[in-house]
Design a protein around this motif. Structure first.
Motif, PDB file in Angstrom:
ATOM      1  N   VAL A 130       0.990  -1.454  -0.007  1.00  0.00           N
ATOM      2  CA  VAL A 130       0.174  -0.142  -0.298  1.00  0.00           C
ATOM      3  C   VAL A 130       0.640   1.117  -0.144  1.00  0.00           C
ATOM      4  O   VAL A 130       0.083   2.605  -0.194  1.00  0.00           O
ATOM      5  CB  VAL A 130      -0.719   0.090   1.164  1.00  0.00           C
ATOM      6  CG1 VAL A 130      -2.199  -0.980   0.046  1.00  0.00           C
ATOM      7  CG2 VAL A 130      -0.256  -0.074   2.584  1.00  0.00           C
ATOM      8  N   TYR A 131       2.244   1.442   0.432  1.00  0.00           N
ATOM      9  CA  TYR A 131       2.305   2.259   0.012  1.00  0.00           C
ATOM     10  C   TYR A 131       4.820   2.428   0.033  1.00  0.00           C
ATOM     11  O   TYR A 131       4.871   0.795   1.190  1.00  0.00           O
ATOM     12  CB  TYR A 131       2.844   2.953   1.529  1.00  0.00           C
ATOM     13  CG  TYR A 131       3.007   4.122   1.451  1.00  0.00           C
ATOM     14  CD1 TYR A 131       2.770   5.755   0.914  1.00  0.00           C
ATOM     15  CD2 TYR A 131       4.681   4.583   2.480  1.00  0.00           C
ATOM     16  CE1 TYR A 131       3.908   7.095   1.202  1.00  0.00           C
ATOM     17  CE2 TYR A 131       4.664   5.929   2.878  1.00  0.00           C
ATOM     18  CZ  TYR A 131       4.440   6.851   1.433  1.00  0.00           C
ATOM     19  OH  TYR A 131       4.958   7.591   1.960  1.00  0.00           O
ATOM     20  N   PHE A 132       5.492   2.894  -0.155  1.00  0.00           N
ATOM     21  CA  PHE A 132       6.754   2.348   0.412  1.00  0.00           C
ATOM     22  C   PHE A 132       7.637   3.489  -0.180  1.00  0.00           C
ATOM     23  O   PHE A 132       7.418   4.248  -1.148  1.00  0.00           O
ATOM     24  CB  PHE A 132       7.279   1.309  -0.945  1.00  0.00           C
ATOM     25  CG  PHE A 132       7.877   1.255  -1.962  1.00  0.00           C
ATOM     26  CD1 PHE A 132       8.654   1.965  -2.642  1.00  0.00           C
ATOM     27  CD2 PHE A 132       6.760   1.924  -3.540  1.00  0.00           C
ATOM     28  CE1 PHE A 132       8.957   2.283  -4.179  1.00  0.00           C
ATOM     29  CE2 PHE A 132       6.663   2.029  -4.558  1.00  0.00           C
ATOM     30  CZ  PHE A 132       7.680   2.348  -4.783  1.00  0.00           C
ATOM     31  N   GLU A 133       8.653   3.286   0.082  1.00  0.00           N
ATOM     32  CA  GLU A 133       9.235   4.879  -0.019  1.00  0.00           C
ATOM     33  C   GLU A 133      11.185   4.405  -0.116  1.00  0.00           C
ATOM     34  O   GLU A 133      11.299   3.347   1.050  1.00  0.00           O
ATOM     35  CB  GLU A 133       9.627   5.784   1.579  1.00  0.00           C
ATOM     36  CG  GLU A 133       7.862   6.371   1.833  1.00  0.00           C
ATOM     37  CD  GLU A 133       8.952   7.261   3.295  1.00  0.00           C
ATOM     38  OE1 GLU A 133       7.669   8.099   3.270  1.00  0.00           O
ATOM     39  OE2 GLU A 133       9.785   7.420   3.278  1.00  0.00           O
ATOM     40  N   ASP A 134      11.502   5.141  -1.153  1.00  0.00           N
ATOM     41  CA  ASP A 134      12.667   4.605  -1.164  1.00  0.00           C
ATOM     42  C   ASP A 134      13.960   5.620  -1.040  1.00  0.00           C
ATOM     43  O   ASP A 134      13.926   6.891  -0.643  1.00  0.00           O
ATOM     44  CB  ASP A 134      13.122   4.168  -2.924  1.00  0.00           C
ATOM     45  CG  ASP A 134      14.554   4.055  -3.612  1.00  0.00           C
ATOM     46  OD1 ASP A 134      14.999   2.865  -2.792  1.00  0.00           O
ATOM     47  OD2 ASP A 134      14.881   4.480  -4.493  1.00  0.00           O
ATOM     48  N   CYS A 135      14.618   5.101   0.231  1.00  0.00           N
ATOM     49  CA  CYS A 135      15.470   5.400   0.740  1.00  0.00           C
ATOM     50  C   CYS A 135      17.075   5.354   0.414  1.00  0.00           C
ATOM     51  O   CYS A 135      17.156   4.481  -0.059  1.00  0.00           O
ATOM     52  CB  CYS A 135      15.139   4.911   3.028  1.00  0.00           C
ATOM     53  SG  CYS A 135      13.678   6.179   3.690  1.00  0.00           S
ATOM     54  N   GLU A 136      18.246   6.378   0.672  1.00  0.00           N
ATOM     55  CA  GLU A 136      19.774   7.049   0.311  1.00  0.00           C
ATOM     56  C   GLU A 136      19.720   5.282   1.506  1.00  0.00           C
ATOM     57  O   GLU A 136      21.511   4.924   1.012  1.00  0.00           O
ATOM     58  CB  GLU A 136      19.806   7.988   0.613  1.00  0.00           C
ATOM     59  CG  GLU A 136      19.961   8.670   2.310  1.00  0.00           C
ATOM     60  CD  GLU A 136      19.863   9.990   2.235  1.00  0.00           C
ATOM     61  OE1 GLU A 136      21.428  10.484   2.611  1.00  0.00           O
ATOM     62  OE2 GLU A 136      19.423  10.825   1.807  1.00  0.00           O
ATOM     63  N   ASN A 137      19.849   4.587   2.143  1.00  0.00           N
ATOM     64  CA  ASN A 137      20.681   4.146   3.140  1.00  0.00           C
ATOM     65  C   ASN A 137      19.917   3.699   4.594  1.00  0.00           C
ATOM     66  O   ASN A 137      18.748   3.951   4.504  1.00  0.00           O
ATOM     67  CB  ASN A 137      22.130   4.337   3.430  1.00  0.00           C
ATOM     68  CG  ASN A 137      21.286   6.092   5.161  1.00  0.00           C
ATOM     69  OD1 ASN A 137      21.448   5.812   5.796  1.00  0.00           O
ATOM     70  ND2 ASN A 137      22.241   6.916   4.084  1.00  0.00           N
ATOM     71  N   ARG A 138      20.072   2.438   5.198  1.00  0.00           N
ATOM     72  CA  ARG A 138      19.384   1.713   6.040  1.00  0.00           C
ATOM     73  C   ARG A 138      18.678   2.583   7.337  1.00  0.00           C
ATOM     74  O   ARG A 138      18.266   2.624   7.971  1.00  0.00           O
ATOM     75  CB  ARG A 138      20.454   0.451   6.267  1.00  0.00           C
ATOM     76  CG  ARG A 138      18.954  -0.489   7.224  1.00  0.00           C
ATOM     77  CD  ARG A 138      19.826  -1.999   6.931  1.00  0.00           C
ATOM     78  NE  ARG A 138      19.518  -2.812   7.853  1.00  0.00           N
ATOM     79  CZ  ARG A 138      18.147  -3.613   7.212  1.00  0.00           C
ATOM     80  NH1 ARG A 138      17.924  -3.025   5.888  1.00  0.00           N
ATOM     81  NH2 ARG A 138      18.446  -4.778   8.268  1.00  0.00           N
ATOM     82  N   VAL A 139      20.324   2.676   7.720  1.00  0.00           N
ATOM     83  CA  VAL A 139      19.688   3.911   8.894  1.00  0.00           C
ATOM     84  C   VAL A 139      18.561   5.114   8.197  1.00  0.00           C
ATOM     85  O   VAL A 139      18.126   5.511   9.644  1.00  0.00           O
ATOM     86  CB  VAL A 139      20.756   5.409   9.278  1.00  0.00           C
ATOM     87  CG1 VAL A 139      20.941   6.157  10.227  1.00  0.00           C
ATOM     88  CG2 VAL A 139      22.273   3.996   9.356  1.00  0.00           C
ATOM     89  N   LYS A 140      18.604   5.884   7.584  1.00  0.00           N
ATOM     90  CA  LYS A 140      17.073   6.634   7.223  1.00  0.00           C
ATOM     91  C   LYS A 140      16.139   5.678   7.074  1.00  0.00           C
ATOM     92  O   LYS A 140      15.542   6.373   7.384  1.00  0.00           O
ATOM     93  CB  LYS A 140      17.226   7.159   5.661  1.00  0.00           C
ATOM     94  CG  LYS A 140      18.594   8.061   6.036  1.00  0.00           C
ATOM     95  CD  LYS A 140      18.056   8.758   6.109  1.00  0.00           C
ATOM     96  CE  LYS A 140      19.340  10.428   6.122  1.00  0.00           C
ATOM     97  NZ  LYS A 140      19.605  11.741   7.148  1.00  0.00           N
ATOM     98  N   ALA A 141      16.146   4.779   6.207  1.00  0.00           N
ATOM     99  CA  ALA A 141      15.300   3.373   6.286  1.00  0.00           C
ATOM    100  C   ALA A 141      14.711   3.300   7.549  1.00  0.00           C
ATOM    101  O   ALA A 141      13.714   3.401   8.250  1.00  0.00           O
ATOM    102  CB  ALA A 141      15.437   2.368   5.593  1.00  0.00           C
ATOM    103  N   ARG A 142      15.509   2.843   8.653  1.00  0.00           N
ATOM    104  CA  ARG A 142      15.087   2.720   9.829  1.00  0.00           C
ATOM    105  C   ARG A 142      14.572   3.273  10.506  1.00  0.00           C
ATOM    106  O   ARG A 142      12.970   3.993  11.206  1.00  0.00           O
ATOM    107  CB  ARG A 142      16.044   2.470  10.952  1.00  0.00           C
ATOM    108  CG  ARG A 142      15.336   2.151  11.871  1.00  0.00           C
ATOM    109  CD  ARG A 142      15.064   0.712  12.215  1.00  0.00           C
ATOM    110  NE  ARG A 142      16.033  -0.419  11.658  1.00  0.00           N
ATOM    111  CZ  ARG A 142      15.404  -1.593  11.695  1.00  0.00           C
ATOM    112  NH1 ARG A 142      14.233  -1.664  11.762  1.00  0.00           N
ATOM    113  NH2 ARG A 142      15.466  -2.955  10.974  1.00  0.00           N
TER     114      ARG A 142
END
Length: 72
Positions: free
Chosen positions: A42-54
């Motif tokens: 239903v939703y996703f974001e592409d983050c530049e690295n794992r830290v930002k994703a967390r």
């Protein structure tokens, strides 16, 4: 973010392989979600690295993040 088509609950997490992760959830390979499938993305974001994703995952699991999700 995936949503159970069975009861509408949302599951928030992070992965570097979205298709593989969704397939694993739908095949019941994730213990925390195995009884509520099938799931749809239903939703996703592409983050530049794992830290930002967390950081984003933690935000969406917070009260203010959950409120924002209602408006998406």
């Amino acid at each position: 973010m995936i949503q159970s088509e069975k009861d509408g609950t949302l599951y928030k997490g992070l992965t570097n392989d979205l298709e593989k992760r969704l397939r694993a959830h739908n095949q019941g390979k994730n213990q925390s979600t195995q009884n509520k499938g099938p799931y749809k993305l239903v939703y996703f974001e592409d983050c530049e690295n794992r830290v930002k994703a967390r950081e984003r995952e933690k935000y969406f699991k917070s009260g203010i993040g959950r409120e924002q999700l209602k408006n998406l």
